[in-house]
Design an enzyme around this catalytic site. Structure first.
Site: not given
Length: 244
Positions: A60, A143
């Protein structure tokens, strides 16, 4: 692209290695004669699991300790991993799109990485035409803001650290483009611009797209090209295509 005569093989860390562009980056790096550290999430489907030239590291990237492990032993990093989700707030996307970029870069600096290639997005600049590397940054979504913030961080790094190369791909297509829908983040503002200035009778909106394999080739080229250091590079096909 093949390795130039006399050029030493590099160890290239590719994040998002099983993704739309990342898989092509891995293929191109191997074709050029380099060793690859392929980084992605646990459980992804990986086509080159048995290739001895590839070391798969699963984890991760929102975990600082994994970011350190991910780039260990690499001489170049090509960072394609990102989250693109219009429904997620800035703070959620920031974890992978900004924080992980910082951690990977600093881990690379401590580990002797010589160049850090970062995938940004052509959608972060002002929605005008034509677009190039000098078009002012004007993010219009969470984003896009994360991508702009990551660029700003990297380009402000001291020149004594790993060289930074920014890639801004346009809309990506190709046989592996499973997540193409995520790129729709840039369509609404582009349509607003185009339809406000171009009578509909003149035709549907057009954009210079980019094939995922070409983007992968560009990434490996820029990871090795001396002139690319500390530069922003747009990647797109030559001819504009209609959205339809």
């Amino acid at each position: 692209m093949t390795k130039a005569k006399g050029q030493a093989a590099e160890t290239i860390c590719v994040t998002g290695a099983a993704g739309t562009v990342g898989a092509y980056v891995v293929d191109e790096a191997l074709r050029a004669g380099h060793r690859v550290i392929a980084v992605d999430r646990p459980g992804v489907r990986w086509d080159r699991a048995s290739d001895p030239r590839v070391e798969m590291r699963e984890g991760d990237l929102t975990d600082l300790s994994f970011c350190v492990d991910a780039v260990a032993g690499a001489t170049r990093v090509i960072h394609t991993a990102a989250t693109i989700d219009l429904a997620q707030p800035y703070e959620v996307q920031k974890r992978i799109n900004v924080d992980a970029v910082r951690w990977l870069y600093e881990a690379g600096r401590a580990g002797g990485v010589r160049r850090f290639v970062h995938f940004s997005s052509g959608s972060i600049v002002q929605k005008t035409s034509p677009l190039d590397e000098t078009t002012p940054v004007d993010p219009m979504s969470p984003y896009e803001q994360t991508k702009a913030d990551a660029e700003r961080y990297l380009l402000a790094r001291p020149r004594s650290g790993p060289e930074v190369v920014i890639i801004r791909p346009t809309m990506i297509y190709g046989p592996r483009a499973r997540y193409l829908g995520a790129k729709l983040a840039m369509i609404p503002p582009m349509l607003a611009l185009l339809f406000s200035k171009i009578p509909i009778l003149r035709g549907t909106p057009r954009c210079n797209w980019a094939h995922a394999e070409d983007v992968g080739r560009a990434a490996v080229f820029l990871a090795l090209e001396p002139r690319a250091a500390w530069e922003i590079n747009s990647v797109a096909d030559d001819g504009p295509l209609e959205f339809g």
